[in-house]
Scaffold this motif. Sequence first.
Motif, short mmCIF file in Angstrom:
data_model
loop_
_atom_site.label_atom_id
_atom_site.label_comp_id
_atom_site.label_asym_id
_atom_site.label_seq_id
_atom_site.Cartn_x
_atom_site.Cartn_y
_atom_site.Cartn_z
N PHE A 192 0.85 -1.19 0.00
CA PHE A 192 0.00 0.00 0.00
C PHE A 192 0.88 1.24 0.00
O PHE A 192 1.93 1.26 0.66
N ILE A 193 0.42 2.27 -0.70
CA ILE A 193 1.12 3.56 -0.73
C ILE A 193 0.04 4.63 -0.58
O ILE A 193 -0.97 4.59 -1.29
N TRP A 194 0.25 5.57 0.34
CA TRP A 194 -0.69 6.68 0.47
C TRP A 194 0.03 7.91 1.00
O TRP A 194 1.09 7.82 1.60
N SER A 195 -0.56 9.07 0.74
CA SER A 195 0.12 10.32 1.09
C SER A 195 -0.70 11.17 2.05
O SER A 195 -1.89 10.96 2.23
N GLU A 198 8.54 12.29 4.19
CA GLU A 198 7.72 13.25 4.93
C GLU A 198 6.29 13.42 4.41
O GLU A 198 5.44 13.91 5.13
N ASP A 199 6.00 12.96 3.20
CA ASP A 199 4.65 13.17 2.68
C ASP A 199 3.92 11.90 2.25
O ASP A 199 2.81 11.98 1.74
N HIS A 200 4.53 10.74 2.43
CA HIS A 200 3.80 9.51 2.12
C HIS A 200 4.39 8.29 2.82
O HIS A 200 5.50 8.32 3.31
N VAL A 201 3.57 7.24 2.84
CA VAL A 201 3.90 6.00 3.55
C VAL A 201 3.76 4.81 2.61
O VAL A 201 2.86 4.78 1.77
N HIS A 202 4.65 3.85 2.78
CA HIS A 202 4.58 2.55 2.09
C HIS A 202 4.39 1.48 3.17
O HIS A 202 5.04 1.55 4.22
N LEU A 203 3.57 0.51 2.89
CA LEU A 203 3.31 -0.57 3.84
C LEU A 203 3.21 -1.88 3.09
O LEU A 203 2.39 -2.04 2.19
N ALA A 204 4.09 -2.83 3.45
CA ALA A 204 3.98 -4.20 2.93
C ALA A 204 3.31 -5.01 4.03
O ALA A 204 3.80 -5.04 5.17
N VAL A 205 2.21 -5.65 3.70
CA VAL A 205 1.41 -6.31 4.72
C VAL A 205 0.69 -7.51 4.14
O VAL A 205 0.39 -7.55 2.95
N SER A 206 0.46 -8.48 4.98
CA SER A 206 -0.42 -9.60 4.65
C SER A 206 -1.68 -9.42 5.47
O SER A 206 -1.60 -9.17 6.68
N ILE A 207 -2.82 -9.49 4.80
CA ILE A 207 -4.10 -9.38 5.51
C ILE A 207 -4.95 -10.59 5.18
O ILE A 207 -4.83 -11.17 4.09
N PRO A 208 -5.79 -11.00 6.12
CA PRO A 208 -6.60 -12.20 5.86
C PRO A 208 -7.61 -11.95 4.74
O PRO A 208 -8.05 -10.82 4.52
N PRO A 209 -8.00 -13.01 4.03
CA PRO A 209 -8.90 -12.86 2.89
C PRO A 209 -10.29 -12.35 3.27
O PRO A 209 -11.02 -11.87 2.41
N LYS A 210 -10.65 -12.42 4.53
CA LYS A 210 -11.98 -11.92 4.95
C LYS A 210 -12.04 -10.40 4.95
O LYS A 210 -13.13 -9.83 5.06
N ILE A 211 -10.89 -9.72 4.81
CA ILE A 211 -10.86 -8.27 4.82
C ILE A 211 -10.48 -7.76 3.44
O ILE A 211 -9.41 -8.09 2.91
N ALA A 212 -11.34 -6.95 2.87
CA ALA A 212 -11.05 -6.36 1.56
C ALA A 212 -9.92 -5.33 1.71
O ALA A 212 -9.87 -4.62 2.72
N PRO A 213 -9.02 -5.26 0.74
CA PRO A 213 -7.94 -4.26 0.83
C PRO A 213 -8.46 -2.84 1.05
O PRO A 213 -7.88 -2.08 1.83
N ALA A 214 -9.56 -2.46 0.41
CA ALA A 214 -10.11 -1.11 0.59
C ALA A 214 -10.58 -0.88 2.02
O ALA A 214 -10.38 0.21 2.59
N THR A 215 -11.18 -1.88 2.63
CA THR A 215 -11.61 -1.78 4.03
C THR A 215 -10.39 -1.65 4.93
O THR A 215 -10.35 -0.81 5.83
N PHE A 216 -9.40 -2.48 4.68
CA PHE A 216 -8.19 -2.46 5.49
C PHE A 216 -7.53 -1.09 5.47
O PHE A 216 -7.27 -0.49 6.52
#
Length: 136
Positions: free
Chosen positions: A10-13, A51-69
Amino acid sequence: MPYFKLYYHFIWSTKDRQPFIDLVIEPEIYRAITAKAQDMEGFVHAIGGVEDHVHLAVSIPPKIAPATFIGEVKGNSSHFVNHVLKPDFEFYWQEEYGVLSFGEKNLSAVIRYIQNQKQHHADRTLIAEMERMDEM
């Protein structure tokens, strides 16, 4: 719990790409992001950024949609900044985000890329695909 091997980058600013993530706030906000991910049964492989954005490498369970997470992680971490770290501060994340899925064989490369964000930005050795947060 089901067996799964799902890997996301995930990448967001920050809102308007404001340089709000300084060396004081950075470790605290990363802890909040990690805690929320773990609360949602995710496993954080790497977190980093500038300073203006974050990167996250993550494993999430299939019961959680990436958008919800990512919605939960962003909401929780901005609330943490505004109400715990810097009360009455106006810290917001941009609505857009980028997410890439990748295989286990690429995990170490993604982790290295995320952990070396500051150097990649300084040296201009960015991988465009791994920096996208919106439609261009």
